[in-house]
Design a protein around this motif. Structure first.
Motif, short mmCIF file in Angstrom:
data_model
loop_
_atom_site.label_atom_id
_atom_site.label_comp_id
_atom_site.label_asym_id
_atom_site.label_seq_id
_atom_site.Cartn_x
_atom_site.Cartn_y
_atom_site.Cartn_z
N MET A 1 0.85 -1.20 0.00
CA MET A 1 0.00 0.00 0.00
C MET A 1 0.88 1.24 0.00
O MET A 1 2.02 1.22 0.48
CB MET A 1 -0.92 -0.05 1.23
CG MET A 1 -0.45 0.75 2.41
SD MET A 1 -1.46 0.63 3.91
CE MET A 1 -1.60 -1.10 4.26
N GLU A 2 0.31 2.31 -0.52
CA GLU A 2 1.07 3.57 -0.49
C GLU A 2 0.65 4.36 0.75
O GLU A 2 -0.53 4.54 1.02
CB GLU A 2 0.77 4.38 -1.75
CG GLU A 2 1.63 5.60 -1.77
CD GLU A 2 1.84 6.13 -3.19
OE1 GLU A 2 2.41 7.21 -3.29
OE2 GLU A 2 1.43 5.46 -4.15
N THR A 3 1.64 4.82 1.52
CA THR A 3 1.34 5.59 2.72
C THR A 3 1.23 7.07 2.37
O THR A 3 2.18 7.66 1.84
CB THR A 3 2.45 5.38 3.78
OG1 THR A 3 2.52 3.98 4.09
CG2 THR A 3 2.16 6.17 5.04
N LYS A 4 0.08 7.63 2.63
CA LYS A 4 -0.13 9.05 2.33
C LYS A 4 0.49 9.90 3.45
O LYS A 4 0.30 9.59 4.62
CB LYS A 4 -1.63 9.30 2.22
CG LYS A 4 -1.97 10.58 1.57
CD LYS A 4 -3.43 10.58 1.14
CE LYS A 4 -3.81 11.96 0.65
NZ LYS A 4 -5.23 12.07 0.34
N HIS A 5 1.22 10.94 3.07
CA HIS A 5 1.90 11.80 4.05
C HIS A 5 1.27 13.19 3.95
O HIS A 5 1.45 13.88 2.95
CB HIS A 5 3.40 11.82 3.68
CG HIS A 5 4.26 12.66 4.58
ND1 HIS A 5 5.62 12.68 4.51
CD2 HIS A 5 3.96 13.54 5.57
CE1 HIS A 5 6.13 13.50 5.42
NE2 HIS A 5 5.13 14.03 6.07
N ILE A 6 0.48 13.57 4.96
CA ILE A 6 -0.09 14.92 4.89
C ILE A 6 0.53 15.83 5.96
O ILE A 6 0.78 15.40 7.09
CB ILE A 6 -1.64 14.94 4.98
CG1 ILE A 6 -2.14 14.45 6.34
CG2 ILE A 6 -2.29 14.13 3.88
CD1 ILE A 6 -3.60 14.79 6.58
N ALA A 32 -0.75 7.20 11.47
CA ALA A 32 0.20 7.69 12.48
C ALA A 32 0.01 9.19 12.63
O ALA A 32 -0.22 9.89 11.64
CB ALA A 32 1.64 7.37 12.06
N PHE A 33 0.08 9.67 13.87
CA PHE A 33 -0.15 11.10 14.11
C PHE A 33 0.70 11.56 15.29
O PHE A 33 1.12 10.74 16.12
CB PHE A 33 -1.64 11.38 14.34
CG PHE A 33 -2.25 10.61 15.47
CD1 PHE A 33 -2.16 11.06 16.78
CD2 PHE A 33 -2.92 9.41 15.23
CE1 PHE A 33 -2.72 10.34 17.83
CE2 PHE A 33 -3.48 8.69 16.28
CZ PHE A 33 -3.38 9.16 17.58
N PRO A 34 0.95 12.86 15.38
CA PRO A 34 1.78 13.35 16.49
C PRO A 34 0.99 13.41 17.78
O PRO A 34 -0.22 13.67 17.78
CB PRO A 34 2.14 14.77 16.04
CG PRO A 34 1.02 15.20 15.15
CD PRO A 34 0.54 13.96 14.46
N ILE A 168 1.17 1.32 6.53
CA ILE A 168 -0.01 1.98 7.13
C ILE A 168 -0.61 2.94 6.09
O ILE A 168 0.05 3.29 5.10
CB ILE A 168 0.37 2.76 8.41
CG1 ILE A 168 1.37 3.89 8.11
CG2 ILE A 168 0.98 1.82 9.44
CD1 ILE A 168 1.74 4.73 9.33
N GLU A 169 -1.86 3.36 6.31
CA GLU A 169 -2.54 4.16 5.29
C GLU A 169 -2.03 5.60 5.23
O GLU A 169 -1.93 6.19 4.17
CB GLU A 169 -4.06 4.19 5.56
CG GLU A 169 -4.83 3.01 4.99
CD GLU A 169 -4.51 1.69 5.69
OE1 GLU A 169 -4.04 1.72 6.85
OE2 GLU A 169 -4.72 0.63 5.07
#
Ligand code: AMP
Ligand code: MG
Length: 353
Positions: A1-6, A32-34, A168-169
């Protein structure tokens, strides 16, 4: 899967951007988040299959329980039962913030989230991005540190990508975290509450709020065997943690002796052609000769040391350091948590000089 980085601009948090993250979590997938402590790898805490995905993505042993993140204190009585008054006093004083409480779990929390235990770990993070994702998802979010199991925890989105890209997504990038060490864990199922993991909230602060608190015997052992004996209560403690690829040794003693011992080691290892990293401080960084020298901050600034520890361990991994030598730090206040992580990273390998 490709992990999107926003990437999220903290000065101007646009909730629209976080809705996508929230809906991924609602679907039982991972983001994943801060948080203010370290980055978390979030999934729906009440969805057993999401918990399973978290363990798989991290390569985490399934008996190592996850912390459930909430965004309002009322969630406590939904997720836990037999809640002592002390929990509400602590919530009032330290939440939102870097304190995790262990309580008896209610029936809604699946054992796949709690590593098979009858207790649940709960935290209300103060980070606005984390809070917004929890709120928008309408879920309680199980979020262990967003690193591959065994590696140092992640304190920025780039480190998360290093370990979890493709697994991860999404990664929500809110920049570097504020604290850099994981939360203090307090077990409130015992008559006298027990600190299972030291963190930013200290024993003294907890005692000022609720009276006597114990520190788990195993937290600060100096020998490997003793450190390994801890574990019955916090299953995560038995696993090797934060470990850099190189062999890390901590030197403890008078500053001048530490410097001269480390300099000897550097010379010896470099002669063998090995790559050597040194964890120094602002005060000492110019006293080392050779090797890759990194200052972790001023010895008198524990917040800076905490914020840089995992980052330096990861940097030495990417530089392929084979041997890492570190100064040791005082064991009071935040120093207690710093030394706990450093000792684990070193596999309790400490030389007194
Ligand atoms: P991490 O999420 O990577 O910060 O790790 C979570 C830590 O919380 C692990 O070391 C677990 O052992 C500990 N933990 C989580 N839930 C419980 C629980 N119910 N009882 C004791 N320790 C827990
Ligand atoms: Mg962890």
């Amino acid at each position: 899967m490709e992990t999107k980085h926003i990437i999220i601009d903290r000065k101007n948090v646009n909730e629209e951007e976080l809705r996508e993250a929230a809906s991924i979590i609602r679907e039982g997938k991972l983001v994943a988040f801060p948080t203010e402590t370290v980055y978390g790898l979030g999934g729906d805490a009440l969805d057993a299959s999401a918990a399973k995905r978290i363990y798989e993505a991290k390569g985490r042993p399934s008996d190592n329980p996850l912390i459930v993140h909430i965004a309002d204190v009322a969630a406590l009585s939904f997720l836990a039962v037999d809640i002592p008054d002390a929990a509400y006093q602590l919530a009032k004083e330290f939440w939102p913030g870097p304190l995790t409480m262990i309580l008896k779990k209610s029936d809604v929390v699946p054992k796949s989230t709690t590593g098979g235990l009858d207790t649940v770990a709960i935290r209300f993070p103060s980070d606005e991005i984390a809070q917004a994702i929890i709120r928008l998802s309408g879920c309680y979010i199980a979020a262990p540190s967003a690193n591959a199991s065994g590696r140092p925890s992640t304190t920025c989105a780039e480190h998360v990508m290093e370990d979890l890209n493709g697994r991860i997504e999404m990664v929500v990038d809110g920049g570097p975290v504020r604290i850099g060490l994981e939360s203090t864990i307090l077990d409130l199922t015992e008559k006298i509450p027990v600190i299972l993991r030291p963190g930013y909230i200290t024993k003294q602060q907890l005692e000022n709020c609720i009276g006597k608190v114990r520190v788990d015997k195993g937290i600060m052992k100096t020998k490997k065997e003793e450190g390994a004996a801890v574990v019955a209560k916090a299953p995560g403690m038995k696993y090797r943690h934060y470990a850099p690829k190189g062999q890390l040794t901590i030197y403890e003693g008078e500053s001048s002796s530490v410097i001269s011992c480390i300099n000897q080691k550097i010379a010896e290892k470099m002669k063998e052609g090995a790559l050597v990293g040194i964890i120094a401080t602002e005060e000492t960084k110019d006293s080392y000769i050779g090797g890759m020298i990194r200052s972790i901050g001023s010895r008198y600034d524990e917040e800076a040391i905490a914020a840089h520890l995992f980052q330096i361990l990861r940097e030495f991994d990417s530089l392929h350091a084979e041997y890492i030598y570190s100064e040791s730090f005082t064991d009071n206040r935040l120093g207690h948590a710093i030394m706990n992580r450093l000792m684990k990273a070193a596999g309790y390998n400490i030389e007194k000089v």
